[in-house]
Design a protein around this motif. Structure first.
Motif, PDB file in Angstrom:
ATOM      1  N   THR A  26       0.808  -1.224   0.000  1.00  0.00           N
ATOM      2  CA  THR A  26       0.000   0.000   0.000  1.00  0.00           C
ATOM      3  C   THR A  26       0.837   1.268   0.000  1.00  0.00           C
ATOM      4  O   THR A  26       0.296   2.345  -0.216  1.00  0.00           O
ATOM      5  N   LEU A  27       2.131   1.147   0.244  1.00  0.00           N
ATOM      6  CA  LEU A  27       3.005   2.323   0.232  1.00  0.00           C
ATOM      7  C   LEU A  27       3.183   2.805  -1.206  1.00  0.00           C
ATOM      8  O   LEU A  27       3.547   2.014  -2.081  1.00  0.00           O
ATOM      9  N   PRO A  28       2.912   4.071  -1.496  1.00  0.00           N
ATOM     10  CA  PRO A  28       3.049   4.561  -2.873  1.00  0.00           C
ATOM     11  C   PRO A  28       4.468   4.392  -3.410  1.00  0.00           C
ATOM     12  O   PRO A  28       5.440   4.404  -2.655  1.00  0.00           O
ATOM     13  N   GLN A  29       4.593   4.226  -4.710  1.00  0.00           N
ATOM     14  CA  GLN A  29       5.868   3.939  -5.352  1.00  0.00           C
ATOM     15  C   GLN A  29       6.854   5.090  -5.257  1.00  0.00           C
ATOM     16  O   GLN A  29       8.048   4.883  -5.407  1.00  0.00           O
ATOM     17  N   TRP A  30       6.401   6.299  -5.009  1.00  0.00           N
ATOM     18  CA  TRP A  30       7.321   7.438  -4.953  1.00  0.00           C
ATOM     19  C   TRP A  30       7.971   7.587  -3.573  1.00  0.00           C
ATOM     20  O   TRP A  30       8.739   8.504  -3.354  1.00  0.00           O
ATOM     21  N   PHE A  31       7.696   6.672  -2.646  1.00  0.00           N
ATOM     22  CA  PHE A  31       8.378   6.657  -1.361  1.00  0.00           C
ATOM     23  C   PHE A  31       9.577   5.720  -1.431  1.00  0.00           C
ATOM     24  O   PHE A  31       9.485   4.628  -1.980  1.00  0.00           O
ATOM     25  N   VAL A  32      10.699   6.148  -0.888  1.00  0.00           N
ATOM     26  CA  VAL A  32      11.882   5.298  -0.780  1.00  0.00           C
ATOM     27  C   VAL A  32      12.073   4.958   0.699  1.00  0.00           C
ATOM     28  O   VAL A  32      11.719   5.741   1.579  1.00  0.00           O
ATOM     29  N   ILE A  33      12.637   3.793   0.949  1.00  0.00           N
ATOM     30  CA  ILE A  33      12.802   3.307   2.315  1.00  0.00           C
ATOM     31  C   ILE A  33      14.292   3.240   2.633  1.00  0.00           C
ATOM     32  O   ILE A  33      15.075   2.700   1.854  1.00  0.00           O
ATOM     33  N   HIS A  34      14.671   3.797   3.773  1.00  0.00           N
ATOM     34  CA  HIS A  34      16.043   3.742   4.266  1.00  0.00           C
ATOM     35  C   HIS A  34      16.014   3.157   5.675  1.00  0.00           C
ATOM     36  O   HIS A  34      15.027   3.295   6.391  1.00  0.00           O
ATOM     37  N   ALA A  35      17.108   2.517   6.054  1.00  0.00           N
ATOM     38  CA  ALA A  35      17.259   1.995   7.414  1.00  0.00           C
ATOM     39  C   ALA A  35      18.430   2.703   8.078  1.00  0.00           C
ATOM     40  O   ALA A  35      19.450   2.941   7.442  1.00  0.00           O
ATOM     41  N   ARG A  36      18.257   3.041   9.362  1.00  0.00           N
ATOM     42  CA  ARG A  36      19.336   3.688  10.123  1.00  0.00           C
ATOM     43  C   ARG A  36      19.542   2.925  11.425  1.00  0.00           C
ATOM     44  O   ARG A  36      18.601   2.638  12.151  1.00  0.00           O
ATOM     45  N   CYS A  37      20.802   2.614  11.712  1.00  0.00           N
ATOM     46  CA  CYS A  37      21.163   1.907  12.928  1.00  0.00           C
ATOM     47  C   CYS A  37      21.086   2.859  14.120  1.00  0.00           C
ATOM     48  O   CYS A  37      21.556   3.993  14.043  1.00  0.00           O
ATOM     49  N   GLY A  38      20.516   2.385  15.210  1.00  0.00           N
ATOM     50  CA  GLY A  38      20.413   3.195  16.417  1.00  0.00           C
ATOM     51  C   GLY A  38      21.721   3.295  17.175  1.00  0.00           C
ATOM     52  O   GLY A  38      21.898   4.206  17.974  1.00  0.00           O
ATOM     53  N   ALA A  39      22.662   2.374  16.931  1.00  0.00           N
ATOM     54  CA  ALA A  39      23.920   2.375  17.667  1.00  0.00           C
ATOM     55  C   ALA A  39      25.017   3.143  16.930  1.00  0.00           C
ATOM     56  O   ALA A  39      25.602   4.077  17.462  1.00  0.00           O
ATOM     57  N   CYS A  40      25.301   2.761  15.675  1.00  0.00           N
ATOM     58  CA  CYS A  40      26.428   3.370  14.956  1.00  0.00           C
ATOM     59  C   CYS A  40      25.995   4.425  13.938  1.00  0.00           C
ATOM     60  O   CYS A  40      26.829   5.020  13.278  1.00  0.00           O
TER      61      CYS A  40
END
Length: 89
Positions: A26-40
Motif C-alpha cells: 500500500t506504500l506509494p511507489q514514490w516513497f523510498v525506504i532507508h534503514a538507520r542503525c540506532g547504535a552506529c
C-alpha cells in the motif's frame, strides 16, 4: 497554512503515513525506504522489491522496522525505518 501568495505550505489532510497500518503493497511507489542503525548511525537504502519477494508484500512497515539488523555493527534493537519521497514532476 498559506504563503502570502496563497500557496499552500502545509501538507493536505491525511498526508502522514501511518506506519502501523501501511504495508509494502500500500506504500506509494514514490516513497523510498532507508534503514538507520540506532547504535552506529549507519544508514542504507532498502530495496522494496527484494524485501517484498522475501517477506511478502503484506508485511507492515512497523514489523519491517523490528526485523532490521545493521550490517556494520550487527545491532538489532532501536533501528529506524526512514521514509523519503522522490521528487515528482
Amino acid at each position: 497554512m498559506k504563503h502570502r501568495r496563497s500557496i499552500e505550505l502545509a501538507p493536505p489532510e491525511g498526508f502522514a503515513v501511518e506506519v502501523e497500518k501501511q504495508t509494502l503493497a500500500t506504500l506509494p511507489q514514490w516513497f523510498v525506504i532507508h534503514a538507520r542503525c540506532g547504535a552506529c548511525r549507519h544508514q542504507t537504502p532498502l530495496e522494496r522489491r527484494g524485501i517484498g519477494r522475501r517477506c511478502g508484500l503484506d508485511l507492515s512497515l512497523a514489523r519491517l522496522a523490528g526485523r532490521l539488523k545493521c550490517r556494520e555493527c550487527g545491532n538489532r534493537p532501536c533501528n529506524l525505518l526512514l521514509l523519503g519521497k522522490l521528487p515528482r514532476d
